[in-house]
Enzyme design. Sequence first.
Site, PDB file in Angstrom:
ATOM      1  N   ASP A 328      79.791  41.441 -81.613  1.00 14.83           N
ATOM      2  CA  ASP A 328      81.225  41.421 -81.821  1.00 14.83           C
ATOM      3  C   ASP A 328      81.404  41.746 -83.307  1.00 14.83           C
ATOM      4  O   ASP A 328      80.514  41.504 -84.103  1.00 14.83           O
ATOM      5  CB  ASP A 328      81.732  40.015 -81.513  1.00 14.83           C
ATOM      6  CG  ASP A 328      83.231  39.927 -81.557  1.00 14.83           C
ATOM      7  OD1 ASP A 328      83.881  40.870 -81.092  1.00 14.83           O
ATOM      8  OD2 ASP A 328      83.741  38.914 -82.058  1.00 14.83           O
ATOM      9  N   ASP A 523      81.191  35.157 -82.190  1.00 15.98           N
ATOM     10  CA  ASP A 523      81.481  33.930 -82.931  1.00 15.98           C
ATOM     11  C   ASP A 523      82.200  32.901 -82.067  1.00 15.98           C
ATOM     12  O   ASP A 523      82.609  31.859 -82.544  1.00 15.98           O
ATOM     13  CB  ASP A 523      82.295  34.235 -84.188  1.00 15.98           C
ATOM     14  CG  ASP A 523      83.610  34.913 -83.869  1.00 15.98           C
ATOM     15  OD1 ASP A 523      83.889  35.140 -82.675  1.00 15.98           O
ATOM     16  OD2 ASP A 523      84.363  35.227 -84.801  1.00 15.98           O
ATOM     17  N   ASP A 527      85.441  35.404 -77.229  1.00 17.32           N
ATOM     18  CA  ASP A 527      84.414  36.211 -76.572  1.00 17.32           C
ATOM     19  C   ASP A 527      83.523  35.404 -75.626  1.00 17.32           C
ATOM     20  O   ASP A 527      82.461  35.857 -75.221  1.00 17.32           O
ATOM     21  CB  ASP A 527      83.586  37.027 -77.565  1.00 17.32           C
ATOM     22  CG  ASP A 527      83.139  36.215 -78.763  1.00 17.32           C
ATOM     23  OD1 ASP A 527      83.071  34.992 -78.627  1.00 17.32           O
ATOM     24  OD2 ASP A 527      82.862  36.818 -79.810  1.00 17.32           O
TER      25      ASP A 527
HETATM   26  P1  ADP Z   1      87.027  41.582 -82.640  1.00 14.74           P
HETATM   27  O1  ADP Z   1      86.595  42.318 -81.437  1.00 14.74           O
HETATM   28  O2  ADP Z   1      86.884  42.401 -83.892  1.00 14.74           O
HETATM   29  O3  ADP Z   1      86.427  40.231 -82.781  1.00 14.74           O
HETATM   30  P2  ADP Z   1      89.498  40.586 -81.423  1.00 14.74           P
HETATM   31  O4  ADP Z   1      89.211  41.027 -80.038  1.00 14.74           O
HETATM   32  O5  ADP Z   1      89.476  39.131 -81.692  1.00 14.74           O
HETATM   33  O6  ADP Z   1      88.618  41.357 -82.508  1.00 14.74           O
HETATM   34  O7  ADP Z   1      90.905  41.162 -81.840  1.00 14.74           O
HETATM   35  C1  ADP Z   1      91.141  42.548 -81.771  1.00 14.74           C
HETATM   36  C2  ADP Z   1      92.345  42.954 -82.545  1.00 14.74           C
HETATM   37  O8  ADP Z   1      93.496  42.332 -81.994  1.00 14.74           O
HETATM   38  C3  ADP Z   1      92.314  42.560 -83.986  1.00 14.74           C
HETATM   39  O9  ADP Z   1      91.687  43.525 -84.777  1.00 14.74           O
HETATM   40  C4  ADP Z   1      93.799  42.469 -84.309  1.00 14.74           C
HETATM   41  O10 ADP Z   1      94.303  43.757 -84.591  1.00 14.74           O
HETATM   42  C5  ADP Z   1      94.406  42.011 -83.024  1.00 14.74           C
HETATM   43  N1  ADP Z   1      94.605  40.553 -82.999  1.00 14.74           N
HETATM   44  C6  ADP Z   1      93.880  39.633 -82.343  1.00 14.74           C
HETATM   45  N2  ADP Z   1      94.362  38.404 -82.550  1.00 14.74           N
HETATM   46  C7  ADP Z   1      95.388  38.545 -83.398  1.00 14.74           C
HETATM   47  C8  ADP Z   1      96.310  37.650 -84.015  1.00 14.74           C
HETATM   48  N3  ADP Z   1      96.240  36.336 -83.835  1.00 14.74           N
HETATM   49  N4  ADP Z   1      97.268  38.177 -84.808  1.00 14.74           N
HETATM   50  C9  ADP Z   1      97.338  39.487 -85.018  1.00 14.74           C
HETATM   51  N5  ADP Z   1      96.519  40.369 -84.475  1.00 14.74           N
HETATM   52  C10 ADP Z   1      95.558  39.929 -83.676  1.00 14.74           C
HETATM   53 MG    MG Z   2      86.166  38.179 -82.256  1.00 10.29          MG
END
Ligand code: ADP
Ligand code: MG
Length: 629
Positions: A328, A523, A527
Amino acid sequence: MKFKLTRKQKKMLRRIIIAAVLLAVFMVIDHIFELPWPLELALFLIPYLVSGYDVLKTAFINLIHGQFFDEKFLMMIATVGAFGTGEYPEASAVMLFYQVGELFQSIAVGRSRKSIAKLMDIRPDTANVIRDGEKITVSPEEVNVGETIVINPGEKIPLDGVVLEGESTVNQAPLTGESVPVNKGISDTVISGTINLTGVISVRTTSSFGESTVSKILELVQNASDKKAKVENFITKFARWYTPCVVIGAILLAIIPPVFTGITNWDVWSTWLNRACIFLVVSCPCALVVSVPLSFFGGIGGASKEGILIKGAGYMEVLSKVDTVVFDKTGTLTEGVFAVDDIHPNIVSKAELLDIAAACESFSSHPVAQSIVRAHEGHIAKDDVRNVSEIAGKGVKAEVRGEVYYCGNGQLMDMCGATWHDCHLTGTIIHIAKQTPSGFEYLGHIVINDQIKEDAASSIQDLMSLGVKRLIMLTGDKEKVAKSVAEKIGLTGYFAELLPADKVDRVEELLDAHSGSLAFVGDGINDAPVLMRADCGIAMGAMGSDAAIESADVVLMDDKPSKIAKAIKISRKTMRIVWENIVFALGVKIVILVLGALGIANMWLAVFGDVGVLIIAVINAMRCMRKID
Ligand code: ADP
Ligand code: MG
């Protein structure tokens, strides 16, 4: 190596020494004076009984209960048989060495248990809680969530919490293996099981003892031996067959050759009986039955010293075969601590945009959310924000001071139908839109950036040199950001703009496409489904994160990607030692069985095949506990 023997072990050792001295003295006497056989028998029975009376007793009791293939019973038959065929010193020695093996095994098991118990040392005994203005000492179980506890320098932190007062450094080594102490000040979180070093701190507890990090870890380590590896199950099954087969072999060996050759004088019978006894001595599979679980136990214990918790021997096996690691991005390869780089408002002012965004995010634990709240600095009245819902992988929707907002990535904007535009800057872009009677109105975006972890690139190198072929990043972030990170650290591939469910699909595709094991490293923040789907789910930065501890198979207490390679190395070393022991023990036993049947092996060699092999296998297994670099 320093041993502290238990009382029982000391008693056993004393008996072994007495028996050994007697045996040696009698052998010398016998050699010089060539004693007549009844006297010889009587003499050698003494060390035999000194070292083995308890074995004989147990064997009898088991026999009454109908347990024929019990190892003690086999020892009894083998030694009685050896006495019967005139091998008095040998018979006595077999029993003596058998007991040496038993003692050794009990010391080894005790030692490895102690190494796990050392980990158990993280269990705090007491907590100083403030009640009615007074400090009282209670057991950690009695402290409620939200109470204030005081931790003096040198004390273990009994519960997870947030620092209210004071400053200190904390040694997190018991959990992370990392010996550099960390500074803690007001509003920092502290984790149960770590040690307060320098200052007095007051902490408001955020979890009960049962729910605390320390309890979760202890539970996990205690249950680790339940999840058996395939080899372990194989050995258990094998042992169930091996012993009866060898015993039947021994019986056939004692009867068939003399009967078939038709020569039935006592000498012939005694020769074959003697060979049968050799079979019985090597029929005990204890070298395998003891050393294989001991190796895994040692490996799991050794890993935990490094802050790597492996939930069972089965996962160790999977980990050793990993050839694909899927990461991730946020919080795993990157710090997960975003800094706000720029604010680009559309209609409102910069301050207003940040204020709205921070309010929307004030209930989210996502790294993106926390960074925006941090940048805001000002106070957000909790009552201003209502009806918050998180849209995993996209962002949040919230009602702030009566108005509904969406705050998240481009996909979220598409979802609500706002007319938005991308930013020319590189980074993660968080867009904000406000609901109006005619749809959603675009208010602008905030550009945030994350830093790649210091050891990310070198960890990828390490994994490659371990022969991991595919190193793939999955992220919900934008293509541009994903590409830049993947290139900087040298990944073999990446997939961007994924929702949590897409991540599961990608992992499933990768699982179908190859034969080795696939590990997913995350983390634990949104996920969990992927962690569970992978052959081996690795959660990092688990200190304080319940979700990660629960859904992963391997838990890395700190945030370092370098621990992944280390975990693989430890598992491979453990597996190698396990197989060394299996091949060695079986090999020696088979050779001795063959030599015994042919009349080339004597009883002394058989003793080596049993006790010698056990001792060597156990010493080898103990290597699993040692640290590797
Ligand atoms: P990653 O795969 O990098 O861990 P996530 O799946 O957690 O990322 O989130 C993907 C995207 O969704 C983030 O890059 C962000 O743009 C958006 N996002 C997720 N959660 C939030 C939040 N609480 N506020 C704003 N944007 C969010
Ligand atoms: Mg994440």
